[in-house]
Write a protein that holds these residues in place. Structure first.
Motif, PDB file in Angstrom:
ATOM      1  N   GLN A 160       0.828  -1.202   0.000  1.00 58.21           N
ATOM      2  CA  GLN A 160       0.000   0.000   0.000  1.00 58.21           C
ATOM      3  C   GLN A 160       0.866   1.258   0.000  1.00 58.21           C
ATOM      4  O   GLN A 160       0.582   2.228  -0.715  1.00 58.21           O
ATOM      5  CB  GLN A 160      -0.928  -0.002   1.215  1.00 58.21           C
ATOM      6  CG  GLN A 160      -1.878   1.187   1.287  1.00 58.21           C
ATOM      7  CD  GLN A 160      -2.822   1.248   0.102  1.00 58.21           C
ATOM      8  OE1 GLN A 160      -3.215   0.216  -0.438  1.00 58.21           O
ATOM      9  NE2 GLN A 160      -3.178   2.443  -0.325  1.00 58.21           N
ATOM     10  N   ALA A 161       1.937   1.248   0.784  1.00 53.12           N
ATOM     11  CA  ALA A 161       2.841   2.404   0.802  1.00 53.12           C
ATOM     12  C   ALA A 161       3.495   2.596  -0.565  1.00 53.12           C
ATOM     13  O   ALA A 161       3.679   3.728  -1.025  1.00 53.12           O
ATOM     14  CB  ALA A 161       3.910   2.210   1.877  1.00 53.12           C
ATOM     15  N   SER A 162       3.849   1.489  -1.226  1.00 46.13           N
ATOM     16  CA  SER A 162       4.458   1.587  -2.551  1.00 46.13           C
ATOM     17  C   SER A 162       3.482   2.180  -3.556  1.00 46.13           C
ATOM     18  O   SER A 162       3.869   2.988  -4.407  1.00 46.13           O
ATOM     19  CB  SER A 162       4.905   0.197  -3.005  1.00 46.13           C
ATOM     20  OG  SER A 162       5.394   0.225  -4.325  1.00 46.13           O
ATOM     21  N   ARG A 163       2.211   1.795  -3.476  1.00 45.43           N
ATOM     22  CA  ARG A 163       1.204   2.362  -4.373  1.00 45.43           C
ATOM     23  C   ARG A 163       1.123   3.877  -4.199  1.00 45.43           C
ATOM     24  O   ARG A 163       1.097   4.632  -5.173  1.00 45.43           O
ATOM     25  CB  ARG A 163      -0.161   1.759  -4.074  1.00 45.43           C
ATOM     26  CG  ARG A 163      -0.335   0.295  -4.399  1.00 45.43           C
ATOM     27  CD  ARG A 163      -1.662  -0.154  -3.846  1.00 45.43           C
ATOM     28  NE  ARG A 163      -1.944  -1.561  -4.076  1.00 45.43           N
ATOM     29  CZ  ARG A 163      -2.924  -2.219  -3.483  1.00 45.43           C
ATOM     30  NH1 ARG A 163      -3.709  -1.595  -2.628  1.00 45.43           N
ATOM     31  NH2 ARG A 163      -3.136  -3.491  -3.740  1.00 45.43           N
ATOM     32  N   GLU A 164       1.080   4.316  -2.961  1.00 43.68           N
ATOM     33  CA  GLU A 164       0.906   5.738  -2.702  1.00 43.68           C
ATOM     34  C   GLU A 164       2.148   6.526  -3.113  1.00 43.68           C
ATOM     35  O   GLU A 164       2.033   7.640  -3.632  1.00 43.68           O
ATOM     36  CB  GLU A 164       0.560   5.944  -1.230  1.00 43.68           C
ATOM     37  CG  GLU A 164      -0.783   5.319  -0.869  1.00 43.68           C
ATOM     38  CD  GLU A 164      -1.161   5.476   0.594  1.00 43.68           C
ATOM     39  OE1 GLU A 164      -0.436   6.187   1.320  1.00 43.68           O
ATOM     40  OE2 GLU A 164      -2.173   4.882   1.011  1.00 43.68           O
ATOM     41  N   ALA A 165       3.313   5.949  -2.874  1.00 42.67           N
ATOM     42  CA  ALA A 165       4.535   6.620  -3.332  1.00 42.67           C
ATOM     43  C   ALA A 165       4.576   6.678  -4.853  1.00 42.67           C
ATOM     44  O   ALA A 165       4.982   7.688  -5.444  1.00 42.67           O
ATOM     45  CB  ALA A 165       5.767   5.897  -2.791  1.00 42.67           C
ATOM     46  N   LEU A 203      -2.397   5.191   6.128  1.00 47.55           N
ATOM     47  CA  LEU A 203      -2.331   4.802   4.722  1.00 47.55           C
ATOM     48  C   LEU A 203      -3.679   4.990   4.040  1.00 47.55           C
ATOM     49  O   LEU A 203      -3.753   5.456   2.893  1.00 47.55           O
ATOM     50  CB  LEU A 203      -1.881   3.342   4.604  1.00 47.55           C
ATOM     51  CG  LEU A 203      -0.394   3.072   4.853  1.00 47.55           C
ATOM     52  CD1 LEU A 203      -0.127   1.575   4.919  1.00 47.55           C
ATOM     53  CD2 LEU A 203       0.470   3.724   3.781  1.00 47.55           C
ATOM     54  N   LYS A 204      -4.750   4.651   4.749  1.00 48.57           N
ATOM     55  CA  LYS A 204      -6.080   4.820   4.173  1.00 48.57           C
ATOM     56  C   LYS A 204      -6.404   6.292   3.957  1.00 48.57           C
ATOM     57  O   LYS A 204      -6.894   6.687   2.886  1.00 48.57           O
ATOM     58  CB  LYS A 204      -7.118   4.186   5.097  1.00 48.57           C
ATOM     59  CG  LYS A 204      -8.548   4.325   4.596  1.00 48.57           C
ATOM     60  CD  LYS A 204      -9.530   3.682   5.568  1.00 48.57           C
ATOM     61  CE  LYS A 204     -10.968   3.858   5.087  1.00 48.57           C
ATOM     62  NZ  LYS A 204     -11.937   3.253   6.044  1.00 48.57           N
ATOM     63  N   GLU A 205      -6.122   7.112   4.945  1.00 47.26           N
ATOM     64  CA  GLU A 205      -6.435   8.540   4.816  1.00 47.26           C
ATOM     65  C   GLU A 205      -5.555   9.203   3.763  1.00 47.26           C
ATOM     66  O   GLU A 205      -6.027  10.044   2.985  1.00 47.26           O
ATOM     67  CB  GLU A 205      -6.258   9.233   6.168  1.00 47.26           C
ATOM     68  CG  GLU A 205      -6.728  10.675   6.167  1.00 47.26           C
ATOM     69  CD  GLU A 205      -6.787  11.275   7.557  1.00 47.26           C
ATOM     70  OE1 GLU A 205      -7.044  12.494   7.656  1.00 47.26           O
ATOM     71  OE2 GLU A 205      -6.581  10.540   8.533  1.00 47.26           O
ATOM     72  N   ASN A 206      -4.298   8.804   3.714  1.00 42.87           N
ATOM     73  CA  ASN A 206      -3.413   9.381   2.703  1.00 42.87           C
ATOM     74  C   ASN A 206      -3.865   8.982   1.303  1.00 42.87           C
ATOM     75  O   ASN A 206      -3.790   9.782   0.359  1.00 42.87           O
ATOM     76  CB  ASN A 206      -1.978   8.905   2.942  1.00 42.87           C
ATOM     77  CG  ASN A 206      -0.960   9.728   2.185  1.00 42.87           C
ATOM     78  OD1 ASN A 206      -0.953  10.952   2.247  1.00 42.87           O
ATOM     79  ND2 ASN A 206      -0.092   9.054   1.452  1.00 42.87           N
ATOM     80  N   ARG A 207      -4.353   7.753   1.150  1.00 44.55           N
ATOM     81  CA  ARG A 207      -4.843   7.311  -0.156  1.00 44.55           C
ATOM     82  C   ARG A 207      -6.044   8.151  -0.595  1.00 44.55           C
ATOM     83  O   ARG A 207      -6.162   8.520  -1.766  1.00 44.55           O
ATOM     84  CB  ARG A 207      -5.229   5.833  -0.091  1.00 44.55           C
ATOM     85  CG  ARG A 207      -5.691   5.253  -1.422  1.00 44.55           C
ATOM     86  CD  ARG A 207      -6.049   3.777  -1.269  1.00 44.55           C
ATOM     87  NE  ARG A 207      -6.310   3.168  -2.555  1.00 44.55           N
ATOM     88  CZ  ARG A 207      -7.479   3.195  -3.177  1.00 44.55           C
ATOM     89  NH1 ARG A 207      -8.511   3.797  -2.590  1.00 44.55           N
ATOM     90  NH2 ARG A 207      -7.642   2.622  -4.352  1.00 44.55           N
ATOM     91  N   GLU A 208      -6.934   8.454   0.344  1.00 48.77           N
ATOM     92  CA  GLU A 208      -8.100   9.266   0.007  1.00 48.77           C
ATOM     93  C   GLU A 208      -7.684  10.657  -0.439  1.00 48.77           C
ATOM     94  O   GLU A 208      -8.258  11.219  -1.388  1.00 48.77           O
ATOM     95  CB  GLU A 208      -9.032   9.345   1.208  1.00 48.77           C
ATOM     96  CG  GLU A 208      -9.685   8.004   1.559  1.00 48.77           C
ATOM     97  CD  GLU A 208     -10.474   8.065   2.850  1.00 48.77           C
ATOM     98  OE1 GLU A 208     -10.386   9.108   3.538  1.00 48.77           O
ATOM     99  OE2 GLU A 208     -11.165   7.089   3.182  1.00 48.77           O
ATOM    100  N   ARG A 209      -6.671  11.220   0.209  1.00 47.32           N
ATOM    101  CA  ARG A 209      -6.205  12.545  -0.196  1.00 47.32           C
ATOM    102  C   ARG A 209      -5.532  12.490  -1.570  1.00 47.32           C
ATOM    103  O   ARG A 209      -5.663  13.406  -2.376  1.00 47.32           O
ATOM    104  CB  ARG A 209      -5.240  13.101   0.843  1.00 47.32           C
ATOM    105  CG  ARG A 209      -5.801  13.217   2.236  1.00 47.32           C
ATOM    106  CD  ARG A 209      -6.929  14.194   2.349  1.00 47.32           C
ATOM    107  NE  ARG A 209      -6.521  15.563   2.098  1.00 47.32           N
ATOM    108  CZ  ARG A 209      -7.266  16.628   2.387  1.00 47.32           C
ATOM    109  NH1 ARG A 209      -8.460  16.474   2.926  1.00 47.32           N
ATOM    110  NH2 ARG A 209      -6.843  17.836   2.121  1.00 47.32           N
ATOM    111  N   LEU A 210      -4.809  11.420  -1.844  1.00 47.25           N
ATOM    112  CA  LEU A 210      -4.183  11.274  -3.154  1.00 47.25           C
ATOM    113  C   LEU A 210      -5.238  11.140  -4.251  1.00 47.25           C
ATOM    114  O   LEU A 210      -5.089  11.703  -5.341  1.00 47.25           O
ATOM    115  CB  LEU A 210      -3.257  10.061  -3.158  1.00 47.25           C
ATOM    116  CG  LEU A 210      -1.958  10.208  -2.355  1.00 47.25           C
ATOM    117  CD1 LEU A 210      -1.240   8.871  -2.269  1.00 47.25           C
ATOM    118  CD2 LEU A 210      -1.049  11.265  -2.963  1.00 47.25           C
TER     119      LEU A 210
END
Length: 905
Positions: free
Chosen positions: A670-675, A732-739
């Motif tokens: 998940q971290a790799s996806r967001e990065a 990770l979930k909240e950061n994904r929503e912001r992305l």
């Protein structure tokens, strides 16, 4: 769901299920030096997992105790044999029965000469402490729920009857227990704790932790300048780190810093007087003062750059809130939406700006004449970052910190040093450490400029590709592939040193504490047993991955003061080992405490260090000297196969035992996806000379948030592990929503309804909107039925906070009536950014086949109706009746009303 994603999900599910089955057979034997990944975060309540944290076979006599005991004060050293020992004890009866006939029981083991053996005896029951025995009654009983405090004194003169004999210098393990009687159990051991006692010159002269005596300070200064002192070299790492709860979704601004928004004022509490960071800095200042102080010349402040950055921004004011304001969908610029006030987020100004300024001023003063080194950003897990295969993430973790610290504190830092928070690295991490190299000290601006240029070059290298996949990297179910950028290879003169526990490196070419891992990258080891004992201190003691399972037990069975004494004793003992030229621990000693060091532990170990310097058993050694091999060692390292150009890493590195706090593959994925999405977004943006903000600076906080989610803070403590896992998942979930919201800020606005083309050459017009503060260079991608193509412009530049109309020309075969198209925006190399939109196109070639025929029928009916109305009008005119529309108004009445029949119309 696409077949590819379904198979990927199925594979992850199968891997998780397999792990759940195999976890029942986990053992605590030493593991090979390799990565030990897990599919999902380990459940600490699972017995097969819990045993990795706490071996149930150890300290069994204390586990079921219904009496809680705290040693509020205890002696850590005994200056002269025969002096008395004095303890302050706090008891509480948590059971349901009255306890009477309470006795204090002191037991002593033989003097210890190895930190590893000391750790084992600390984990054993009372039967291992047979060297001496002392018992004294307590003059009270304990009722259920009752608490009492009392003092205990024990003489140590071996000639005195009933004493607790200690006559020879050394470091002794002490068992402090309580016996008592209840109605149902008789006389039993109620509870016990363990600690270490230094006797003789090894322990120094000061028995009050927290303040070095004037005599010790004078002796230490004398020993530092005396040419006759030849003790073991001792270097001290003094960490300053804390988790910073920045609300995810932060982006960069220019020319100033982005306003800081935190979840709570916890950091302000830590910085204030009485808080951990405030008191820790005060303790450091106390022990580092003095021109000829050997502690000052041997200590190095290890600063978390994420913490320093947050404190620096706090001084300018900050906000505490429950969430960031939602990103507006229209009518407002994105940067304004993030900084706007939102009453629903419960925000209010933070209260710690003054405390942050005072703490920063004191740190700046201390750092001006003290060694400073950078920790990884947010104390992130470098093995997890390396597993993400994202070079920009690793560069943020290793590269930004030294420059930021130098800029804020106006001081230089020790360069080319990596300090992993979990004490070891995996083979996959070795090459990535090249990103820590720096030719010379640079400012933050220099680092940002360099990384901006490198990103531009990498984006051009990737080129332009056509992609028919509308899935963004946030939805990629595959594990990350190999990194697109190879890290630089440092020179031998500018080698990167990574500090790891001594038992995490196996290599036949090891040269004392040095191991060449790859060209320009070497491991420098420190005492593993000492570091493990230091980690088991504080309110939430750690269970390091390199700690031997034979000595893993819940350290909270002992009070904080007892564990501080164990840490201090382990420090003194590690020098005894090296001075005896132990094969495993020969050479100087590096003290590596946990990143979130407690104040009481810092006082204890610094007091011990002062005593060791004063006694001549320790000699001041700087961190730079500890990291630098002497000429003979350097020649041996350069002759190893790993030092050759382009040589593959051959040294075995990794955790020797199961790591209970390891970051799982699902979290890394998940971290790799967001990065990856942050990288895609950066490539979408374009720099504009009229805008101070650059594209990498805009997205850098997004990468720093990913590093924060992978932090090792609280991850290796059994008492905080579950909360740390939950925090990682939530962030990770909240950061994904912001992305995703950022992705929706660059979007296509299609025409409403069905788009009917008037000819085969008629263009399809759509609006591309950009609500980001920088222009974007984007490509329109599409998905269409077989045989349908769409001519799109090669690249579309959308202005910052603006929109543009895009002209597309479809080529649709005549046999297609209505055609469904799916459009989205992507980067030049095909990475999808915006959400796809659906458009229905009506082809003119088929217009008369269905809807055209219906229109003809309707038109014919309309003509017939007009013709009949016209004939009726002519008939009325022939009769002398004007057109109804021109006739004057005449009221009419029904036939049955009194005014008679109605007139003809």
């Amino acid at each position: 769901m696409p077949i590819r994603r379904f198979c990927a999900l199925l594979g992850i599910s199968a891997l998780s299920a397999a792990f759940g089955t195999l976890s029942l057979d986990l053992t605590l034997t030493a593991a090979p030096a390799q990565a030990q990944g897990v599919a999902v975060p380990l459940d600490i309540t699972n017995p097969s997992v819990a045993v990795q944290w706490d071996n149930p076979a150890l300290r069994s006599d204390d586990r079921q105790s219904f009496v809680s005991m705290e040693l509020e004060s205890l002696p850590q050293s005994l200056s002269n044999p025969g002096d008395g020992l004095r303890f302050h004890v706090k008891l509480r009866n948590n059971g349901e029965e009255r306890i009477s006939n309470i006795n204090v029981v002191l037991r002593r083991g033989e003097a210890q000469h190895s930190a590893a053996e000391m750790r084992r005896i600390m984990a054993l029951n009372a039967g291992a402490y047979t060297a001496a025995h002392y018992q004294a009654p307590v003059d009270f009983s304990l009722e259920p729920g009752e608490s009492r405090e009392f003092w205990v004194e024990a003489p140590t003169n071996s000639d005195q009857p009933g004493s607790f004999p200690i006559k020879d210098p050394g470091i002794y393990p002490i068992f402090f227990g309580l016996d008592g009687t209840t109605n149902h159990t008789g006389t039993v051991q109620l509870t016990s704790q363990r600690f270490l006692l230094s006797a003789g010159p090894l322990g120094g002269t000061n028995t009050n932790p927290g303040q070095p005596s004037a005599e010790e300070t004078h002796d230490a200064e004398e020993s530092a300048t005396s040419s006759e002192v030849s003790g073991t070299g001792l270097s001290l790492v003094l960490p300053l780190s804390a988790y910073v709860d920045i609300i995810p979704g932060e982006t960069g601004e220019a020319p100033g810093d982005t306003p800081l928004v935190l979840y709570s004022d916890d950091l302000a509490d830590q910085l204030s007087a009485g808080g951990r960071l405030g008191e820790l800095l005060k303790t450091y200042k106390t022990y580092l003062q003095g021109e000829n102080n050997p502690i000052r010349s041997s200590a190095c402040l290890a600063i978390d750059p994420a913490l320093l950055d947050a404190v620096h921004r706090m001084t300018k004011g900050y906000t505490v809130a429950n969430s960031r304001p939602a990103i507006e969908t229209s009518g407002q610029r994105l940067r304004d939406s993030w900084n706007s006030h939102n009453s629903q987020s419960g925000e209010h100004p933070g209260s710690g700006s003054a405390a942050a300024q005072q703490w920063l001023d004191e740190l700046t003063s201390l750092a001006s004449n003290t060694c400073v080194v950078s920790l990884p950003w947010a104390n992130t897990d470098l093995n997890a970052v390396a597993a993400s295969n994202n070079p920009w993430l690793m560069r943020e973790a290793l590269g930004r910190g030294p420059e930021l610290i130098s800029s804020i504190l106006n001081t230089s830092t020790v360069e080319n040093v990596v300090i992993p928070g979990n004490g070891y690295i995996t083979p996959a991490t070795v090459r990535s450490l090249g990103w820590a190299t720096s030719g010379s000290a640079q400012s933050v601006t220099d680092f940002s400029t360099k990384i901006e240029k490198d990103f531009e070059a990498e984006a051009q290298r990737r080129g332009t590709q056509n992609s028919q996949d509308s899935e963004t990297s946030l939805n990629d179910e595959n594990m990350p592939s190999s990194a697109p950028l190879a890290p630089p290879v440092p020179s031998l003169e500018n080698a990167v040193s990574v500090l790891v526990a001594g038992n995490t490196v196996w290599d036949s070419n090891r040269v004392d504490r040095f191991t060449q891992l790859a060209p320009g990258i070497r491991a420098v080891s420190y005492h593993a047993s000492l570091a493990a004992s230091l980690g088991e201190t504080g309110e939430h003691p750690d269970t390091p991955a390199y700690a031997n399972p034979d000595a893993r037990y819940d350290a909270r069975l002992d009070s904080p003061a007892a564990r501080d004494s164990i840490a201090a004793g382990a420090l003194a003992m590690s020098l005894t080992e090296t001075s005896n030229q132990s094969q495993q621990h020969s050479g100087p000693v590096l003290m590596m405490p946990p990143a979130e060091l407690s104040t009481s532990t810092a006082e204890s170990i610094l007091q011990t260090a002062a005593s060791l310097y004063a006694s001549g058993r320790a000699e001041s050694l700087s961190l730079s000297d500890y990291l630098t091999p002497d000429p003979q060692q350097a020649a041996a390292l350069n002759a190893t196969p790993e030092a050759a150009d382009n040589a593959p890493p051959t040294a075995e590195v990794g955790s020797p035992y199961p790591d209970p706090g390891i970051i799982s593959d699902t979290e890394i994925l998940q971290a790799s996806r967001e990065a990856g999405f942050s990288d895609d977004l950066t490539r979408l943006l374009s720099n504009d000379p009229t805008i101070a903000l650059t594209r990498y600076a805009f997205t850098a906080p997004l990468r720093q948030e990913v590093l924060r989610t992978l932090s090792v803070c609280d991850r290796h403590a059994a008492s905080t592990y579950q909360a740390a896992v939950q925090r990682t998942g939530d962030r990770l979930k909240e950061n994904r929503e912001r992305l995703l919201a950022l992705g929706r800020a660059v979007t296509l606005i299609p025409p409403g309804g069905v788009y009917t083309r008037t000819s085969d050459s008629s263009p399809l017009l759509v609006v591309a909107e950009n609500r980001l503060p920088l222009p974007v260079e984007t490509v329109v991608q599409y998905r269409a039925p077989s045989g349908v193509t769409l001519q799109t412009p090669g690249s579309v530049r959308i202005p910052a906070s603006g929109s543009i109309t895009v002209q597309l020309t479809p080529k649709i075969p005549p046999e297609h009536d209505r055609t469904q198209l799916q459009l989205w925006l992507s980067t030049g190399d095909g990475a999808a950014i915006s959400s796809p939109v659906d458009i229905t196109v009506q082809n003119r070639a088929n217009f008369f086949s269905t809807s055209g025929l219906a229109l003809i029928v309707l038109s014919a009916l309309a003509l017939i109706l007009v013709f009949r109305v016209g004939r009726h009008s002519k008939r009325l005119k022939h009769r002398g009746v004007s057109h109804p529309a021109a006739a004057p108004f005449r009221p009419h009445y029904p036939d049955n009303e009194q005014n008679g029949p109605r007139e003809p119309y």
